[in-house]
Scaffold this motif. Structure first.
Motif, PDB file in Angstrom:
ATOM      1  N   CYS A   1       0.817  -1.211   0.000  1.00 13.99           N
ATOM      2  CA  CYS A   1       0.000   0.000   0.000  1.00 13.99           C
ATOM      3  C   CYS A   1       0.860   1.274   0.000  1.00 13.99           C
ATOM      4  O   CYS A   1       1.844   1.378   0.733  1.00 13.99           O
ATOM      5  CB  CYS A   1      -0.887  -0.034   1.240  1.00 13.99           C
ATOM      6  SG  CYS A   1      -1.967   1.370   1.436  1.00 13.99           S
TER       7      CYS A   1
ATOM      8  N   SER B   1      -0.071   4.147   1.075  1.00 17.76           N
ATOM      9  CA  SER B   1      -0.373   5.026   2.190  1.00 17.76           C
ATOM     10  C   SER B   1       0.797   5.042   3.177  1.00 17.76           C
ATOM     11  O   SER B   1       1.397   4.003   3.457  1.00 17.76           O
ATOM     12  CB  SER B   1      -1.639   4.547   2.900  1.00 17.76           C
ATOM     13  OG  SER B   1      -2.062   5.497   3.843  1.00 17.76           O
TER      14      SER B   1
ATOM     15  N   CYS C   1       1.865   2.334   5.905  1.00 12.36           N
ATOM     16  CA  CYS C   1       1.060   1.118   5.771  1.00 12.36           C
ATOM     17  C   CYS C   1       1.853   0.051   5.028  1.00 12.36           C
ATOM     18  O   CYS C   1       2.468   0.335   4.008  1.00 12.36           O
ATOM     19  CB  CYS C   1      -0.238   1.423   5.030  1.00 12.36           C
ATOM     20  SG  CYS C   1      -1.315  -0.011   4.860  1.00 12.36           S
TER      21      CYS C   1
ATOM     22  N   ALA D   1       0.358  -3.035   4.389  1.00 18.48           N
ATOM     23  CA  ALA D   1      -0.598  -4.047   3.951  1.00 18.48           C
ATOM     24  C   ALA D   1      -0.445  -4.299   2.452  1.00 18.48           C
ATOM     25  O   ALA D   1      -0.069  -3.402   1.697  1.00 18.48           O
ATOM     26  CB  ALA D   1      -2.018  -3.578   4.254  1.00 18.48           C
TER      27      ALA D   1
ATOM     28  N   CYS E   1      -4.231  -0.751  -0.198  1.00 15.23           N
ATOM     29  CA  CYS E   1      -4.905  -1.875   0.443  1.00 15.23           C
ATOM     30  C   CYS E   1      -6.388  -1.517   0.579  1.00 15.23           C
ATOM     31  O   CYS E   1      -6.770  -0.359   0.392  1.00 15.23           O
ATOM     32  CB  CYS E   1      -4.263  -2.144   1.810  1.00 15.23           C
ATOM     33  SG  CYS E   1      -4.600  -0.859   3.036  1.00 15.23           S
TER      34      CYS E   1
ATOM     35  N   HIS F   1      -7.185   1.568   2.733  1.00 17.21           N
ATOM     36  CA  HIS F   1      -6.751   2.895   2.308  1.00 17.21           C
ATOM     37  C   HIS F   1      -7.215   3.280   0.913  1.00 17.21           C
ATOM     38  O   HIS F   1      -6.905   4.381   0.459  1.00 17.21           O
ATOM     39  CB  HIS F   1      -5.220   3.002   2.386  1.00 17.21           C
ATOM     40  CG  HIS F   1      -4.725   3.089   3.797  1.00 17.21           C
ATOM     41  ND1 HIS F   1      -3.942   2.118   4.366  1.00 17.21           N
ATOM     42  CD2 HIS F   1      -4.946   4.029   4.751  1.00 17.21           C
ATOM     43  CE1 HIS F   1      -3.693   2.463   5.637  1.00 17.21           C
ATOM     44  NE2 HIS F   1      -4.302   3.609   5.886  1.00 17.21           N
TER      45      HIS F   1
END
Ligand SMILES: [Zn+2]
Length: 76
Positions: free
Chosen positions: A13, A15, A18, A20, A45, A48
């Motif tokens: 991800c 973000s 993050c 994920a 992800c 997000h």
């Protein structure tokens, strides 16, 4: 040094902070910086996809959102 190491074949991800696995590709363009057919891509992800999409949409940058190719864990 206990951080897990992301694997190369699993996009993470975009973000901040993050880690994920990403399952969405958000394609965007900043008309002030990019030619009209240029696309930048953020990956997100499920958690997000909304916040990253809202960030881009609020600035008028978001062009399209597509599932990441090769994702087998996609939850709509
Ligand atoms: Zn995320």
């Amino acid at each position: 040094m206990t951080d897990p190491t992301p694997t190369d074949d699993a996009p993470v991800c975009s973000s901040r902070g993050c880690r994920a696995p990403a399952v969405w590709a958000l394609r965007w363009n900043n008309p002030r910086l990019h030619v009209p057919d240029r696309r930048k891509t953020w990956v997100a992800c499920p958690a997000h996809r909304g916040s990253l999409g809202d960030f881009l949409e609020a600035r008028g940058f978001l062009r399209e959102v597509a599932p990441l190719p090769g994702s087998h864990t996609l939850e709509a």
